[in-house]
Design a protein around this motif. Structure first.
Motif, mmCIF file in Angstrom:
data_model
loop_
_atom_site.group_PDB
_atom_site.id
_atom_site.type_symbol
_atom_site.label_atom_id
_atom_site.label_comp_id
_atom_site.label_asym_id
_atom_site.label_seq_id
_atom_site.Cartn_x
_atom_site.Cartn_y
_atom_site.Cartn_z
ATOM 1 N N GLY A 37 -16.942 -81.487 -43.202
ATOM 2 C CA GLY A 37 -17.472 -80.162 -42.911
ATOM 3 C C GLY A 37 -18.260 -79.615 -44.093
ATOM 4 O O GLY A 37 -17.886 -79.827 -45.255
ATOM 5 N N ARG A 88 -13.294 -76.639 -39.899
ATOM 6 C CA ARG A 88 -14.267 -77.137 -38.916
ATOM 7 C C ARG A 88 -14.167 -78.655 -38.770
ATOM 8 O O ARG A 88 -14.208 -79.186 -37.655
ATOM 9 C CB ARG A 88 -15.678 -76.724 -39.315
ATOM 10 C CG ARG A 88 -15.943 -75.246 -39.076
ATOM 11 C CD ARG A 88 -17.338 -74.835 -39.501
ATOM 12 N NE ARG A 88 -17.665 -73.492 -38.996
ATOM 13 C CZ ARG A 88 -18.797 -72.866 -39.230
ATOM 14 N NH1 ARG A 88 -19.733 -73.443 -39.983
ATOM 15 N NH2 ARG A 88 -19.017 -71.657 -38.722
ATOM 16 N N VAL A 107 -21.526 -80.233 -39.558
ATOM 17 C CA VAL A 107 -20.443 -81.222 -39.634
ATOM 18 C C VAL A 107 -21.085 -82.595 -39.503
ATOM 19 O O VAL A 107 -21.955 -82.805 -38.651
ATOM 20 C CB VAL A 107 -19.401 -81.015 -38.517
ATOM 21 C CG1 VAL A 107 -18.411 -82.182 -38.479
ATOM 22 C CG2 VAL A 107 -18.653 -79.704 -38.722
#
Length: 215
Positions: A143, A162, A206
């Motif tokens: 992330g 994330r 990401v």
């Protein structure tokens, strides 16, 4: 003389497997062919050192098969991912043996949130399908954030959450958890300038790296 035989064998493999790119008109060699050529050269050199010309031929054959193996596998996986992710906003990049999926934050998460956007579940589901079909990779999920906000209090935790959200979703879709590593790096690895909104949007992302398993 032995080295010359080996180099000629590898050159013949690469030259015989070139094709013309229909979009650019340029000559190109498939990645699996490149790996095979490297394997041919390495195998031929070892074989020639041991048994002369006959050893070079035998070593080239074995080296070519070994070299083409993962390259051919990764070629097929890359093609499957590109087909599944066309038009989704996810970028598929290839770096040698590694395949990288770059997922911009604007299509995966709302601002300052680690919950996956509902519209992105289908895309991640397609990624999971390909990952299950091609299950010989290690999966590294990283992330990233832009530089806005406190690095330790905001950016690092958000980037990590994330990455973990993506990992949990893939696991829920049947991708083996043993293959997956997930972590965040905050804003430490920007791909664009953080001085503009467009640059910060690129940095909020990401990335999923598909790597050969080290055995």
């Amino acid at each position: 003389m032995k080295k010359l035989v080996a180099i000629c064998l590898a050159g013949a493999v690469l030259a015989g497997c070139q094709s013309t790119n229909p979009y650019t008109g340029e000559q190109q060699t498939a990645k699996s062919t490149k790996y095979a050529g490297i394997g041919v050269l390495a195998g031929a050199l070892v074989g020639a050192a041991a048994n002369g010309k006959d050893g070079a031929l035998a070593g080239a054959a074995l080296g070519g098969l070994a070299g083409a193996g993962y390259g051919a596998y990764a070629d097929k996986q890359e093609a499957a991912l590109r087909a599944e992710l066309q038009g989704t906003g996810v970028q598929v990049a290839r770096y040698g043996d590694d395949i990288k999926l770059i997922m911009p934050g604007n299509i995966t998460f709302d601002s300052s949130d680690a919950a996956i956007k509902s519209g992105f579940y289908r895309v991640l589901g397609s990624v999971a399908t390909v990952m299950k079909q091609y299950d010989e990779n290690a999966i590294v999920i990283v992330g990233h954030t832009d530089s806005t906000g406190n690095e330790q209090k905001t950016n690092m935790p958000l980037s990590n959450e994330r990455a973990m959200s993506v990992a949990r979703y893939l696991e829920g879709q049947g991708v083996a958890s043993a293959r997956i590593t997930a972590y965040g790096v905050g804003s430490s690895e920007p791909v664009a300038s953080n001085t503009s909104p467009a640059g910060r949007e690129q940095n909020r992302r990401v990335e999923i790296d598909l790597k050969p398993v080290v055995r």
